[in-house]
Design an enzyme around this catalytic site. Sequence first.
Site, mmCIF file in Angstrom:
data_model
loop_
_atom_site.group_PDB
_atom_site.id
_atom_site.type_symbol
_atom_site.label_atom_id
_atom_site.label_comp_id
_atom_site.label_asym_id
_atom_site.label_seq_id
_atom_site.Cartn_x
_atom_site.Cartn_y
_atom_site.Cartn_z
ATOM 1 N N VAL A 108 12.799 0.562 12.892
ATOM 2 C CA VAL A 108 13.170 0.707 11.491
ATOM 3 C C VAL A 108 11.888 0.453 10.703
ATOM 4 O O VAL A 108 11.473 -0.684 10.530
ATOM 5 C CB VAL A 108 14.274 -0.286 11.086
ATOM 6 N N PRO A 109 11.223 1.508 10.259
ATOM 7 C CA PRO A 109 9.881 1.380 9.676
ATOM 8 C C PRO A 109 9.888 0.894 8.222
ATOM 9 O O PRO A 109 9.575 1.641 7.292
ATOM 10 C CB PRO A 109 9.320 2.794 9.799
ATOM 11 N N CYS A 110 10.209 -0.366 8.028
ATOM 12 C CA CYS A 110 10.305 -0.904 6.668
ATOM 13 C C CYS A 110 8.954 -0.901 5.952
ATOM 14 O O CYS A 110 8.919 -0.949 4.719
ATOM 15 C CB CYS A 110 10.898 -2.306 6.696
ATOM 16 N N HIS A 111 7.871 -0.797 6.698
ATOM 17 C CA HIS A 111 6.553 -0.738 6.057
ATOM 18 C C HIS A 111 6.381 0.551 5.255
ATOM 19 O O HIS A 111 5.493 0.647 4.417
ATOM 20 C CB HIS A 111 5.427 -0.879 7.101
#
Length: 173
Positions: A108-111
């Site tokens: 989950v690429p929250c960046h």
Amino acid sequence: HPLSSGSVISASLMCLRCLQKQLGQILSQRSIALTFASTVMTKTAATAAAAGPKAQRAPTPFELRIHEVCRKIPQGRVSTYGTIAKVLKSAPRAVGQALRRNPYAPEVPCHRVITSSLELGGFQGAQGVKAPNVQRKRKLLEKEGLSFSDDGKLVSDRKAVMDVDDFRGSAIA
């Protein structure tokens, strides 16, 4: 008798497994496909203890919906807390708080989520362009081909920013 840290972790994991089972039933009723859910189920007591506060509770259904939207952001692009909030009919701060607790990075690429003013925003609870965690977010995004000014504002093409229309047609509950 005071509880030992081992028994607290063991009890916490039992509680997490129960919550995960209940959450799985809720999600299957809503037909939400979350391929990363098995990650939580396979954590051992040692991994949970090492992971710190993120592993102390299972993500809420709301957080899982945010994670699902976030997973739709491809490498080399970003979206904003506000856009994700609009997609889910929520609030940008609620999105930020949920992503702060993201136990599934980098799946989950929250960046890849930045502020509506196209600044880096926070990362892993840290704020400010000079904060080490925010610098890490910047490096991750730069490695994906995005550029930022010294004060942390996106200077890449505006087309790199996903808006609500870019999420249309996605199976987001």
